[in-house]
Design a protein around this motif. Structure first.
Motif, PDB file in Angstrom:
ATOM      1  N   ILE A 234       0.834  -1.204   0.000  1.00 29.07           N
ATOM      2  CA  ILE A 234       0.000   0.000   0.000  1.00 29.07           C
ATOM      3  C   ILE A 234       0.871   1.257   0.000  1.00 29.07           C
ATOM      4  O   ILE A 234       0.541   2.258  -0.653  1.00 29.07           O
ATOM      5  CB  ILE A 234      -0.944  -0.003   1.215  1.00 29.07           C
ATOM      6  N   LEU A 235       2.007   1.208   0.702  1.00 31.06           N
ATOM      7  CA  LEU A 235       2.905   2.353   0.736  1.00 31.06           C
ATOM      8  C   LEU A 235       3.463   2.645  -0.659  1.00 31.06           C
ATOM      9  O   LEU A 235       3.527   3.810  -1.079  1.00 31.06           O
ATOM     10  CB  LEU A 235       4.049   2.089   1.718  1.00 31.06           C
ATOM     11  N   HIS A 236       3.857   1.602  -1.384  1.00 33.24           N
ATOM     12  CA  HIS A 236       4.325   1.804  -2.756  1.00 33.24           C
ATOM     13  C   HIS A 236       3.198   2.305  -3.656  1.00 33.24           C
ATOM     14  O   HIS A 236       3.421   3.120  -4.562  1.00 33.24           O
ATOM     15  CB  HIS A 236       4.897   0.498  -3.315  1.00 33.24           C
ATOM     16  N   PHE A 237       1.996   1.821  -3.410  1.00 33.73           N
ATOM     17  CA  PHE A 237       0.861   2.278  -4.205  1.00 33.73           C
ATOM     18  C   PHE A 237       0.575   3.762  -3.963  1.00 33.73           C
ATOM     19  O   PHE A 237       0.184   4.493  -4.882  1.00 33.73           O
ATOM     20  CB  PHE A 237      -0.371   1.435  -3.865  1.00 33.73           C
ATOM     21  N   LEU A 238       0.789   4.229  -2.723  1.00 29.04           N
ATOM     22  CA  LEU A 238       0.565   5.639  -2.423  1.00 29.04           C
ATOM     23  C   LEU A 238       1.539   6.541  -3.168  1.00 29.04           C
ATOM     24  O   LEU A 238       1.221   7.705  -3.440  1.00 29.04           O
ATOM     25  CB  LEU A 238       0.685   5.875  -0.921  1.00 29.04           C
ATOM     26  N   LEU A 239       2.722   6.019  -3.512  1.00 27.50           N
ATOM     27  CA  LEU A 239       3.670   6.819  -4.288  1.00 27.50           C
ATOM     28  C   LEU A 239       3.132   7.136  -5.671  1.00 27.50           C
ATOM     29  O   LEU A 239       3.534   8.127  -6.298  1.00 27.50           O
ATOM     30  CB  LEU A 239       5.005   6.069  -4.399  1.00 27.50           C
ATOM     31  N   VAL A 240       2.238   6.304  -6.165  1.00 28.68           N
ATOM     32  CA  VAL A 240       1.586   6.568  -7.450  1.00 28.68           C
ATOM     33  C   VAL A 240       0.297   7.356  -7.249  1.00 28.68           C
ATOM     34  O   VAL A 240      -0.033   8.259  -8.020  1.00 28.68           O
ATOM     35  CB  VAL A 240       1.290   5.241  -8.187  1.00 28.68           C
ATOM     36  N   LEU A 241      -0.431   7.026  -6.192  1.00 22.45           N
ATOM     37  CA  LEU A 241      -1.715   7.671  -5.947  1.00 22.45           C
ATOM     38  C   LEU A 241      -1.567   9.144  -5.570  1.00 22.45           C
ATOM     39  O   LEU A 241      -2.330   9.991  -6.048  1.00 22.45           O
ATOM     40  CB  LEU A 241      -2.465   6.930  -4.837  1.00 22.45           C
ATOM     41  N   ALA A 242      -0.588   9.458  -4.725  1.00 22.17           N
ATOM     42  CA  ALA A 242      -0.462  10.827  -4.209  1.00 22.17           C
ATOM     43  C   ALA A 242      -0.213  11.857  -5.312  1.00 22.17           C
ATOM     44  O   ALA A 242      -0.926  12.876  -5.363  1.00 22.17           O
ATOM     45  CB  ALA A 242       0.640  10.884  -3.150  1.00 22.17           C
ATOM     46  N   PRO A 243       0.764  11.670  -6.217  1.00 21.29           N
ATOM     47  CA  PRO A 243       0.951  12.680  -7.274  1.00 21.29           C
ATOM     48  C   PRO A 243      -0.270  12.818  -8.181  1.00 21.29           C
ATOM     49  O   PRO A 243      -0.608  13.933  -8.607  1.00 21.29           O
ATOM     50  CB  PRO A 243       2.171  12.152  -8.050  1.00 21.29           C
TER      51      PRO A 243
END
Length: 271
Positions: free
Chosen positions: A184-193
């Protein structure tokens, strides 16, 4: 109910695009601490819980220092326990400060009332101005103190979840979150921007005429609401520049609502 003072703030905001927005904020300051004995009992119960929990954690720390065999706990749980103890006593201290400010306002109010009963002109003393200043300080303090209380409840909720590990079936929730945390943390790197880009573009497109998009912080909150609810007021969004509104809305729905959120569910179910 309890006697109180009401403070009303009316704010006007002028956006760079020419929009005019208004906001009315109402703050209450209670002049009496407790409503009834139930409130007194609740505060005493909270203080007792803080004392007991602090004693338990100090006893654990003493046994660990003496190298007595104790049940091992993760570093996260230890940090969480320290945070609960510190914030708990900060709230107790905050309640004392709040009571001191309340008594100051009550004293100022009595002085103003006494001056009015003696027919003392208001422009011949500074009692009214002092009352307004003390009330403003107390209401501002209460606002920040409410935020501390709200965040403290979230910390207690996390600590409540950690207690699930003692029960195998309830522990599945915690183990699932721990196992999927890295993904989920790696996914947030894509979701946040992606999310921030939609918030900025929404601020540029709708900020001139829609108050919720008039600031970046408001646009972030509005986009989060749209992503969670999946609903939007199309009549308001499409009042101006219909094609641009269609492009922004449908790309947001497809990317954020349909794809990104379902990818989170897929990550969790894949664990």
């Amino acid at each position: 109910g309890r006697p109180r003072l009401e403070e009303v703030f009316i704010q006007f905001a002028f956006s760079r695009g020419g929009g005019v927005f208004t906001r009315i904020t109402l703050e209450s300051l209670f002049l009496r601490t407790w409503h009834n004995m139930t409130s007194v009992a609740a505060d005493l119960m909270y203080l007792l819980c803080v004392i007991i929990f602090t004693g338990i954690e100090l006893y654990k720390a003493w046994k660990s220092f003496r190298r007595v065999s104790v049940r091992k706990e993760s570093t996260f749980k230890k940090i969480l326990a320290v945070l609960i103890v510190v914030c708990g006593w900060l709230i107790v201290l905050g309640l004392l400060v709040q009571e001191t400010m309340r008594q100051t306002v009550v004293t100022r109010l009595r002085e103003v009332t006494h001056a009015q009963m003696q027919d003392v002109p208001a422009d011949s003393n500074t009692l009214g101005a002092e009352l307004m200043d003390d009330t403003a300080i107390a209401t501002k303090y209460n606002g920040w103190f409410r935020l501390l209380l709200a965040e403290y409840h979230l910390v207690l909720l996390v600590f409540f979840f950690t207690a699930f590990e003692a029960q195998p079936r309830l522990g599945i929730v915690i183990h699932t979150l721990e196992s999927s945390f890295i993904d989920i943390l790696h996914f947030l790197l894509v979701l946040a921007p992606t999310f921030v880009a939609f918030a900025i573009s929404g601020c540029f497109i709708f900020g001139r005429r829609i108050e919720e998009f008039s600031t970046f912080e408001g646009a972030v909150g509005m986009c989060f609401k749209l992503m969670m609810e999946g609903e939007f007021d199309w009549a308001v969004l499409s009042e101006e520049h219909w094609f641009t509104s269609v492009l922004w809305t449908w790309t947001f729905v497809i990317l954020m609502v349909l794809l990104m959120l379902n990818m989170v569910l897929g990550i969790i179910l894949d664990v």
